[in-house]
Design an enzyme around this catalytic site. Structure first.
Site, PDB file in Angstrom:
ATOM      1  N   ASP A  34       4.085 -23.707   7.905  1.00  6.71           N
ATOM      2  CA  ASP A  34       4.577 -22.004   7.797  1.00  6.71           C
ATOM      3  C   ASP A  34       5.697 -22.533   8.818  1.00  6.71           C
ATOM      4  O   ASP A  34       5.935 -22.818   9.629  1.00  6.71           O
ATOM      5  CB  ASP A  34       4.059 -20.389   8.527  1.00  6.71           C
ATOM      6  CG  ASP A  34       4.486 -19.133   8.545  1.00  6.71           C
ATOM      7  OD1 ASP A  34       3.968 -18.202   8.264  1.00  6.71           O
ATOM      8  OD2 ASP A  34       6.356 -19.663   8.144  1.00  6.71           O
TER       9      ASP A  34
ATOM     10  N   ARG B 129       5.254 -13.805 -15.883  1.00  7.43           N
ATOM     11  CA  ARG B 129       4.602 -14.322 -15.117  1.00  7.43           C
ATOM     12  C   ARG B 129       4.871 -15.998 -14.767  1.00  7.43           C
ATOM     13  O   ARG B 129       4.911 -16.518 -13.967  1.00  7.43           O
ATOM     14  CB  ARG B 129       2.888 -14.064 -15.562  1.00  7.43           C
ATOM     15  CG  ARG B 129       1.876 -14.116 -13.318  1.00  7.43           C
ATOM     16  CD  ARG B 129       0.680 -14.107 -14.221  1.00  7.43           C
ATOM     17  NE  ARG B 129       0.248 -13.633 -15.126  1.00  7.43           N
ATOM     18  CZ  ARG B 129      -0.866 -13.720 -15.722  1.00  7.43           C
ATOM     19  NH1 ARG B 129      -1.365 -14.984 -15.994  1.00  7.43           N
ATOM     20  NH2 ARG B 129      -0.893 -12.496 -17.069  1.00  7.43           N
TER      21      ARG B 129
ATOM     22  N   TYR C 286       1.189 -15.997  13.152  1.00  6.06           N
ATOM     23  CA  TYR C 286       1.875 -14.815  12.849  1.00  6.06           C
ATOM     24  C   TYR C 286       0.400 -14.035  12.347  1.00  6.06           C
ATOM     25  O   TYR C 286      -0.472 -14.551  11.960  1.00  6.06           O
ATOM     26  CB  TYR C 286       2.162 -15.000  11.143  1.00  6.06           C
ATOM     27  CG  TYR C 286       2.400 -13.781  10.643  1.00  6.06           C
ATOM     28  CD1 TYR C 286       2.240 -13.708   9.422  1.00  6.06           C
ATOM     29  CD2 TYR C 286       3.573 -12.878  11.294  1.00  6.06           C
ATOM     30  CE1 TYR C 286       2.819 -12.001   8.503  1.00  6.06           C
ATOM     31  CE2 TYR C 286       3.511 -11.728  10.894  1.00  6.06           C
ATOM     32  CZ  TYR C 286       3.173 -11.386   9.564  1.00  6.06           C
ATOM     33  OH  TYR C 286       3.959 -10.101   8.688  1.00  6.06           O
TER      34      TYR C 286
HETATM   35  C1  LIG Z   1       6.247 -16.873  10.812  1.00  9.20           C
HETATM   36  C2  LIG Z   1       6.121 -16.227   9.528  1.00  9.20           C
HETATM   37  N1  LIG Z   1       5.258 -15.992   8.634  1.00  9.20           N
HETATM   38  C3  LIG Z   1       5.160 -15.079   7.402  1.00  9.20           C
HETATM   39  C4  LIG Z   1       5.436 -14.013   7.707  1.00  9.20           C
HETATM   40  C5  LIG Z   1       5.209 -12.748   6.467  1.00  9.20           C
HETATM   41  O1  LIG Z   1       6.129 -12.836   6.440  1.00  9.20           O
HETATM   42  P1  LIG Z   1       6.324 -11.129   4.385  1.00  9.20           P
HETATM   43  O2  LIG Z   1       6.400 -10.290   6.029  1.00  9.20           O
HETATM   44  O3  LIG Z   1       7.280 -11.345   3.937  1.00  9.20           O
HETATM   45  O4  LIG Z   1       5.231 -11.423   4.256  1.00  9.20           O
HETATM   46  C6  LIG Z   1       6.151 -13.440   8.895  1.00  9.20           C
HETATM   47  C7  LIG Z   1       6.987 -11.738   9.188  1.00  9.20           C
HETATM   48  N2  LIG Z   1       7.252 -11.574  10.075  1.00  9.20           N
HETATM   49  N3  LIG Z   1       7.487 -10.470  10.484  1.00  9.20           N
HETATM   50  C8  LIG Z   1       7.217 -10.614  11.838  1.00  9.20           C
HETATM   51  O5  LIG Z   1       7.067 -10.910  12.950  1.00  9.20           O
HETATM   52  C9  LIG Z   1       7.241  -8.700  12.060  1.00  9.20           C
HETATM   53  N4  LIG Z   1       6.168  -8.331  12.834  1.00  9.20           N
HETATM   54  C10 LIG Z   1       5.331  -8.580  11.878  1.00  9.20           C
HETATM   55  O6  LIG Z   1       5.052  -8.231  10.754  1.00  9.20           O
HETATM   56  C11 LIG Z   1       3.736  -7.988  12.778  1.00  9.20           C
HETATM   57  C12 LIG Z   1       2.723  -9.079  13.657  1.00  9.20           C
HETATM   58  C13 LIG Z   1       1.305  -8.600  14.057  1.00  9.20           C
HETATM   59  C14 LIG Z   1       0.941  -7.753  13.327  1.00  9.20           C
HETATM   60  C15 LIG Z   1       1.552  -7.026  12.365  1.00  9.20           C
HETATM   61  C16 LIG Z   1       2.180  -7.017  11.756  1.00  9.20           C
HETATM   62  N5  LIG Z   1       3.324  -6.601  10.708  1.00  9.20           N
HETATM   63  O7  LIG Z   1       4.077  -5.719  10.142  1.00  9.20           O
HETATM   64  O8  LIG Z   1       2.178  -6.840   9.326  1.00  9.20           O
HETATM   65  C17 LIG Z   1       6.214 -14.238  10.005  1.00  9.20           C
HETATM   66  O9  LIG Z   1       6.782 -13.896  10.770  1.00  9.20           O
END
Ligand SMILES: Cc1ncc(COP(=O)(O)O)c(CNNC(=O)CNC(=O)c2ccccc2[N+](=O)[O-])c1O
Length: 389
Positions: free
Chosen positions: A183, A58, A111
């Site tokens: 972020d 871990r 997000y």
């Molecule tokens: C700026 C930013 N910050 C964190 C994350 C999350 O990263 P992860 O996908 O590795 O957990 C992301 C993930 N990016 N994904 C997207 O933009 C696609 N849209 C989504 O994931 C989304 C949007 C609205 C509601 C739910 C979702 N979803 O798919 O979970 C991100 O864009």
């Protein structure tokens, strides 16, 4: 010899012989258990177990240490914690620093799953959230409460792409002893380094451009000297870890991130310029375009852009959006971005997805422009817009 030049860093960082054993890439050192030959060895390892020492799976292995060093160098921090995905990096970084009774300030274009975490998890733990307009700048002062602990930024923000005046906001936060987290998935450390602008913790979904091939979920958080010890220890206590295989793939992606981003940026600019003149398009929300709110901060603070941008339609309804999406051939619907492929998502309206900023404009279509030939992408969009009605 280390270099401040980012492309040299992307190629050279995290390649100590202790990690590579004489070859170019680090070994893939899969482990739960580390074994010790003597009590003295075990005691020595226990003393430095939190700082890139083989102690227990871990805590990480050589593969993880190589990636952590590379990301720390890329973002310019004291240390990097690894998480199973970007959403985990965000939620666990927040959980590492807040307690019941605290209040956090969250940007309104964050997000969406981050918003859900605040509303559905933190609220249940007694942590309250206020969403602030992304363009508020130094006016963030008006939102500060006596129990405000964290100012969370995301710049540019998700879908609507507003860029924040980060230095002005960090100055206010520091004056009130409030820690800052950003972020930085869009800025990715190559084009934007939040810690250089005074932010305390930079978080990325490595899932996107760092991995760059849509085949690994991973999150990273880089903290400055003040917050690194707590982030490192609390991430461990929260059980956050990733596999050596995923760490290897993320490091492999990092090596070509510079050249990939050059192509993503070039292609997205061309596609956005073509869309800008289209009769159905109201305006472009690409940080490098003046029509993107906060464009002046992008010009001042960023070293480049990438494949992600949105555009707002003059009018439209769900039927038109669905017909447009269904007719695209090269650009696929998918909930992500940052890989080599072009992707699209669409929102009929942003109403309901924002709690402190209105939306009286048309539908928003977000594109991630991949590494396909630009002509194919423009042809795809051209024919799809013909059925947008
Ligand atoms: C700026 C930013 N910050 C964190 C994350 C999350 O990263 P992860 O996908 O590795 O957990 C992301 C993930 N990016 N994904 C997207 O933009 C696609 N849209 C989504 O994931 C989304 C949007 C609205 C509601 C739910 C979702 N979803 O798919 O979970 C991100 O864009």
């Amino acid at each position: 010899m280390s270099s401040k030049n980012k492309n040299t860093q992307l190629v050279s960082s995290g390649r100590k012989k202790a990690y590579t054993h004489g070859v170019v890439n680090p070994v893939v050192q899969r482990a739960s258990t580390i074994v010790f030959d003597s009590v003295a060895d075990l005691k020595e390892a226990a003393k430095t177990r939190g700082d890139k020492t083989l102690f227990y799976g871990r805590r990480g292995t050589s593969t993880h240490f190589a990636l952590q060093e590379a990301i720390t160098e890329l973002e310019g921090g004291e240390g990097c914690a690894l998480y199973p995905c970007g959403a985990a990096a965000i939620s666990q970084a927040l959980l590492s620093f807040v307690k019941a009774g605290d209040h956090i300030l969250m940007v309104d274009n964050v997000y969406e799953p981050t918003r859900d975490f605040c509303d559905k998890i933190l609220a249940g733990l007694g942590v309250t959230t206020t969403y602030y307009p992304p363009t508020i700048g130094a006016g963030i002062k008006e939102y500060i409460q006596s129990n405000t602990k964290v100012l969370f930024l995301e710049s540019p923000g998700s879908i609507t792409m507003e860029i924040q005046d980060v230095p002005a906001m960090v100055k206010v936060a520091n004056e009130h002893n409030i820690m800052t987290m950003l972020d930085n998935t869009y800025g990715n450390g190559l084009h934007y380094r939040p810690l250089e602008h005074g932010v305390d913790i930079s978080i990325q979904a490595a899932t996107k451009y760092i991995v760059g091939h849509s085949d690994v979920m991973m999150g990273v958080a880089v903290a400055n000297k003040k917050y690194w010890p707590t982030l490192r220890e609390h991430s461990y206590l929260l059980g956050q870890c990733t596999s050596a295989d995923d760490a290897y793939l993320a490091l492999r992606g990092l090596r070509t991130m510079g050249v990939r981003l050059n192509q993503h940026e070039k292609a997205a600019m061309e596609v956005a310029k073509w869309l800008e003149q289209h009769e159905l398009v109201d305006h472009i929300r690409h940080p490098a375009f003046e029509t993107c709110p906060g464009h002046e901060f992008f010009k001042r603070d960023f070293d480049g852009s990438n494949g992600l941008f949105s555009f707002v339609m003059k009018t439209g309804n769900q039927k038109a959006i669905d017909a447009f999406l269904d007719s695209l051939e090269h650009i696929k619907m998918g909930f992500s971005w940052g890989g080599f492929e072009s992707l699209v998502t669409a929102n009929l309206t942003m109403k309901g997805l924002r709690s402190n900023t209105g939306w009286d404009l048309g539908p928003v279509i977000r594109l991630h422009i991949g590494l396909e030939d630009i002509d194919d992408l423009i042809s795809d969009l051209s024919q799809a817009l013909e059925v947008y009605q």
